[in-house]
Design a protein around this motif. Structure first.
Motif, PDB file in Angstrom:
ATOM      1  N   THR A 221       0.917  -1.186   0.387  1.00 53.50           N
ATOM      2  CA  THR A 221       0.054  -0.040   0.024  1.00 53.50           C
ATOM      3  C   THR A 221       0.788   1.335   0.033  1.00 53.50           C
ATOM      4  OG1 THR A 221      -1.911  -1.126   1.169  1.00 53.50           O
ATOM      5  CG2 THR A 221      -1.872   1.173   1.065  1.00 53.50           C
ATOM      6  N   LEU A 222       0.347   2.131  -0.881  1.00 55.24           N
ATOM      7  CA  LEU A 222       1.398   3.428  -0.871  1.00 55.24           C
ATOM      8  C   LEU A 222       0.244   4.747  -0.845  1.00 55.24           C
ATOM      9  CD1 LEU A 222       3.783   5.103  -1.785  1.00 55.24           C
ATOM     10  CD2 LEU A 222       3.082   4.661  -4.069  1.00 55.24           C
ATOM     11  N   GLU A 223       0.568   5.755  -0.091  1.00 49.96           N
ATOM     12  CA  GLU A 223      -0.237   6.865   0.054  1.00 49.96           C
ATOM     13  C   GLU A 223       0.289   7.734  -1.097  1.00 49.96           C
ATOM     14  OE1 GLU A 223      -2.675   7.684   2.019  1.00 49.96           O
ATOM     15  OE2 GLU A 223      -2.837   5.558   2.991  1.00 49.96           O
ATOM     16  N   LEU A 224      -0.636   8.187  -2.008  1.00 50.86           N
ATOM     17  CA  LEU A 224      -0.111   9.017  -3.298  1.00 50.86           C
ATOM     18  C   LEU A 224      -0.064  10.627  -2.815  1.00 50.86           C
ATOM     19  CD1 LEU A 224      -1.896   7.470  -6.087  1.00 50.86           C
ATOM     20  CD2 LEU A 224       0.151   6.966  -5.305  1.00 50.86           C
ATOM     21  N   VAL A 225       0.708  11.271  -3.317  1.00 49.90           N
ATOM     22  CA  VAL A 225       0.970  12.886  -2.971  1.00 49.90           C
ATOM     23  C   VAL A 225       0.417  13.461  -4.248  1.00 49.90           C
ATOM     24  CG1 VAL A 225       2.656  14.691  -2.452  1.00 49.90           C
ATOM     25  CG2 VAL A 225       2.958  12.096  -1.787  1.00 49.90           C
ATOM     26  N   LYS A 226      -0.496  14.592  -3.649  1.00 47.38           N
ATOM     27  CA  LYS A 226      -1.264  15.520  -4.558  1.00 47.38           C
ATOM     28  C   LYS A 226      -0.157  16.540  -5.182  1.00 47.38           C
ATOM     29  CE  LYS A 226      -4.791  18.315  -5.333  1.00 47.38           C
ATOM     30  NZ  LYS A 226      -6.074  19.303  -5.166  1.00 47.38           N
ATOM     31  N   VAL A 227       0.080  16.590  -6.672  1.00 47.00           N
ATOM     32  CA  VAL A 227       0.951  17.623  -7.369  1.00 47.00           C
ATOM     33  C   VAL A 227       0.015  18.278  -8.377  1.00 47.00           C
ATOM     34  CG1 VAL A 227       2.844  17.948  -8.751  1.00 47.00           C
ATOM     35  CG2 VAL A 227       2.649  16.082  -6.613  1.00 47.00           C
ATOM     36  N   THR A 228      -0.361  19.652  -8.260  1.00 48.61           N
ATOM     37  CA  THR A 228      -1.162  20.228  -9.035  1.00 48.61           C
ATOM     38  C   THR A 228      -2.853  19.415  -8.797  1.00 48.61           C
ATOM     39  OG1 THR A 228      -0.745  19.241 -11.255  1.00 48.61           O
ATOM     40  CG2 THR A 228       0.443  21.284 -10.619  1.00 48.61           C
ATOM     41  N   SER A 229      -3.215  18.967 -10.010  1.00 48.59           N
ATOM     42  CA  SER A 229      -4.456  18.352 -10.213  1.00 48.59           C
ATOM     43  C   SER A 229      -4.394  16.914 -10.055  1.00 48.59           C
ATOM     44  CB  SER A 229      -5.323  18.816 -11.233  1.00 48.59           C
ATOM     45  OG  SER A 229      -4.677  18.353 -12.688  1.00 48.59           O
ATOM     46  N   GLU A 230      -3.124  16.283 -10.106  1.00 45.04           N
ATOM     47  CA  GLU A 230      -2.838  14.823  -9.997  1.00 45.04           C
ATOM     48  C   GLU A 230      -2.549  14.314  -8.516  1.00 45.04           C
ATOM     49  OE1 GLU A 230      -2.482  14.380 -14.728  1.00 45.04           O
ATOM     50  OE2 GLU A 230      -0.704  14.675 -13.490  1.00 45.04           O
ATOM     51  N   TRP A 231      -2.586  13.045  -8.639  1.00 41.91           N
ATOM     52  CA  TRP A 231      -1.830  12.436  -7.234  1.00 41.91           C
ATOM     53  C   TRP A 231      -1.175  11.332  -7.725  1.00 41.91           C
ATOM     54  CZ3 TRP A 231      -3.457  13.330  -1.999  1.00 41.91           C
ATOM     55  CH2 TRP A 231      -4.673  14.221  -2.078  1.00 41.91           C
ATOM     56  N   SER A 232       0.369  11.394  -7.357  1.00 45.95           N
ATOM     57  CA  SER A 232       1.247  10.578  -7.814  1.00 45.95           C
ATOM     58  C   SER A 232       2.195   9.654  -6.724  1.00 45.95           C
ATOM     59  CB  SER A 232       2.370  11.094  -8.666  1.00 45.95           C
ATOM     60  OG  SER A 232       2.930  12.177  -8.111  1.00 45.95           O
ATOM     61  N   GLY A 233       2.692   8.768  -6.994  1.00 48.22           N
ATOM     62  CA  GLY A 233       3.791   8.153  -6.006  1.00 48.22           C
ATOM     63  C   GLY A 233       4.423   6.988  -6.725  1.00 48.22           C
ATOM     64  N   ALA A 234       5.548   6.462  -5.911  1.00 45.74           N
ATOM     65  CA  ALA A 234       6.522   5.397  -6.606  1.00 45.74           C
ATOM     66  C   ALA A 234       6.540   4.392  -5.681  1.00 45.74           C
ATOM     67  CB  ALA A 234       7.513   6.199  -7.024  1.00 45.74           C
ATOM     68  N   LEU A 235       6.818   3.273  -6.222  1.00 51.17           N
ATOM     69  CA  LEU A 235       7.170   2.022  -5.241  1.00 51.17           C
ATOM     70  C   LEU A 235       8.304   1.719  -5.976  1.00 51.17           C
ATOM     71  CD1 LEU A 235       3.917   0.199  -4.538  1.00 51.17           C
ATOM     72  CD2 LEU A 235       5.435   1.122  -2.961  1.00 51.17           C
ATOM     73  N   GLU A 236       9.489   1.731  -5.421  1.00 48.43           N
ATOM     74  CA  GLU A 236      10.884   1.232  -5.597  1.00 48.43           C
ATOM     75  C   GLU A 236      11.078  -0.181  -5.164  1.00 48.43           C
ATOM     76  OE1 GLU A 236      12.364   3.178  -8.030  1.00 48.43           O
ATOM     77  OE2 GLU A 236      11.189   4.818  -7.831  1.00 48.43           O
ATOM     78  N   ARG A 237      11.827  -0.710  -5.816  1.00 47.20           N
ATOM     79  CA  ARG A 237      12.425  -2.199  -5.604  1.00 47.20           C
ATOM     80  C   ARG A 237      11.019  -3.169  -5.272  1.00 47.20           C
ATOM     81  NH1 ARG A 237      17.112  -2.153  -1.486  1.00 47.20           N
ATOM     82  NH2 ARG A 237      17.088  -4.488  -2.144  1.00 47.20           N
ATOM     83  N   THR A 238      10.045  -3.221  -6.134  1.00 49.69           N
ATOM     84  CA  THR A 238       8.736  -3.983  -5.848  1.00 49.69           C
ATOM     85  C   THR A 238       9.167  -5.364  -6.770  1.00 49.69           C
ATOM     86  OG1 THR A 238       7.651  -1.765  -6.315  1.00 49.69           O
ATOM     87  CG2 THR A 238       6.408  -3.898  -6.580  1.00 49.69           C
ATOM     88  N   PRO A 239       8.683  -6.434  -5.949  1.00 46.01           N
ATOM     89  CA  PRO A 239       8.881  -7.819  -6.622  1.00 46.01           C
ATOM     90  C   PRO A 239       8.438  -7.632  -8.005  1.00 46.01           C
ATOM     91  CG  PRO A 239       8.129  -7.994  -4.230  1.00 46.01           C
ATOM     92  CD  PRO A 239       8.087  -6.360  -4.754  1.00 46.01           C
ATOM     93  N   ALA A 240       9.385  -8.205  -8.787  1.00 43.28           N
ATOM     94  CA  ALA A 240       9.021  -8.370 -10.475  1.00 43.28           C
ATOM     95  C   ALA A 240       8.501  -9.398 -10.821  1.00 43.28           C
ATOM     96  CB  ALA A 240       9.744  -7.646 -11.077  1.00 43.28           C
ATOM     97  N   ASP A 241       8.252  -9.640 -12.044  1.00 39.76           N
ATOM     98  CA  ASP A 241       7.763 -10.759 -12.782  1.00 39.76           C
ATOM     99  C   ASP A 241       6.434 -11.396 -12.387  1.00 39.76           C
ATOM    100  OD1 ASP A 241      10.219 -10.626 -14.811  1.00 39.76           O
ATOM    101  OD2 ASP A 241      11.183 -11.884 -13.284  1.00 39.76           O
ATOM    102  N   LYS A 242       5.644 -10.256 -12.038  1.00 39.56           N
ATOM    103  CA  LYS A 242       4.397 -10.591 -11.672  1.00 39.56           C
ATOM    104  C   LYS A 242       3.328  -9.681 -12.109  1.00 39.56           C
ATOM    105  CE  LYS A 242       5.978 -11.794  -7.188  1.00 39.56           C
ATOM    106  NZ  LYS A 242       5.371 -12.586  -6.053  1.00 39.56           N
ATOM    107  N   ALA A 243       1.936 -10.159 -12.075  1.00 41.05           N
ATOM    108  CA  ALA A 243       1.038  -9.322 -12.545  1.00 41.05           C
ATOM    109  C   ALA A 243       0.117  -8.890 -11.406  1.00 41.05           C
ATOM    110  CB  ALA A 243      -0.132 -10.280 -13.630  1.00 41.05           C
ATOM    111  N   TYR A 244       0.057  -7.616 -11.352  1.00 42.16           N
ATOM    112  CA  TYR A 244      -0.804  -6.610 -10.237  1.00 42.16           C
ATOM    113  C   TYR A 244      -1.942  -6.481 -10.686  1.00 42.16           C
ATOM    114  CZ  TYR A 244       3.763  -6.723  -7.749  1.00 42.16           C
ATOM    115  OH  TYR A 244       4.993  -6.998  -6.992  1.00 42.16           O
ATOM    116  N   THR A 245      -2.667  -6.174  -9.636  1.00 37.65           N
ATOM    117  CA  THR A 245      -3.926  -5.501  -9.397  1.00 37.65           C
ATOM    118  C   THR A 245      -3.896  -4.079  -8.747  1.00 37.65           C
ATOM    119  OG1 THR A 245      -5.289  -7.332 -10.009  1.00 37.65           O
ATOM    120  CG2 THR A 245      -6.515  -5.230  -8.972  1.00 37.65           C
ATOM    121  N   PHE A 246      -4.102  -2.853  -9.244  1.00 33.98           N
ATOM    122  CA  PHE A 246      -3.900  -1.616  -8.512  1.00 33.98           C
ATOM    123  C   PHE A 246      -5.219  -1.386  -8.191  1.00 33.98           C
ATOM    124  CE2 PHE A 246      -0.253  -2.213 -10.925  1.00 33.98           C
ATOM    125  CZ  PHE A 246       0.909  -1.442 -10.471  1.00 33.98           C
ATOM    126  N   THR A 247      -5.444  -1.175  -6.861  1.00 30.77           N
ATOM    127  CA  THR A 247      -6.790  -0.668  -6.487  1.00 30.77           C
ATOM    128  C   THR A 247      -6.727   0.742  -5.775  1.00 30.77           C
ATOM    129  OG1 THR A 247      -7.494  -2.940  -5.886  1.00 30.77           O
ATOM    130  CG2 THR A 247      -8.857  -1.159  -4.963  1.00 30.77           C
TER     131      THR A 247
END
Length: 126
Positions: A60-86
């Motif tokens: 889980t990640l809390e996004l940050v508001k930048v102008t009118s959009e919200w964004s964030g990043a997850l580094e070093r995320t386990p790869a070679d997988k299919a994710y669902t983003f809710t």
């Protein structure tokens, strides 16, 4: 008299244990998430996104508001997988007001991907 060859033995044993045990670093990638609203969402004070995949604890990640959009990043995320983003947008009182979802997003090893999710008004179901 001191034998220098014995100093190498512990390192060789440790290397052998790692090779035999099959310890390999888990493949990783990074995800940059962008949350956009279908309509004006001035009442939103917090946006969170949860990543789920088979055989893994949710991230889980809390996004940050930048102008009118919200964004964030997850580094070093386990790869070679299919994710669902809710994604969920909350008002100041903690009520969920918006929701969005992206499914079957594949994260390749060593790659950085961007996922844009549109949040729509949330209607609770009885």
């Amino acid at each position: 008299m001191h034998r220098k060859g014995w100093c190498v033995l512990p390192a060789l044993v440790a290397a052998w244990v790692v090779m035999v045990s099959g310890c390999r670093p888990e493949p990783e990638g990074s995800v940059h998430i962008l949350g956009r609203f279908e309509q004006s969402a001035s009442d939103v004070t917090r946006v969170s996104v949860t990543l789920t995949a088979a055989d893994q604890e949710p991230l889980t990640l809390e996004l940050v508001k930048v102008t009118s959009e919200w964004s964030g990043a997850l580094e070093r995320t386990p790869a070679d997988k299919a994710y669902t983003f809710t994604t969920e947008g909350f008002g100041a009182d903690g009520t969920k007001r918006y929701a969005g979802k992206a499914t079957d997003i594949y994260l390749p090893s060593g790659e950085a991907i961007q996922v844009a999710i549109t949040l729509r008004p949330f209607v609770s179901q009885p």
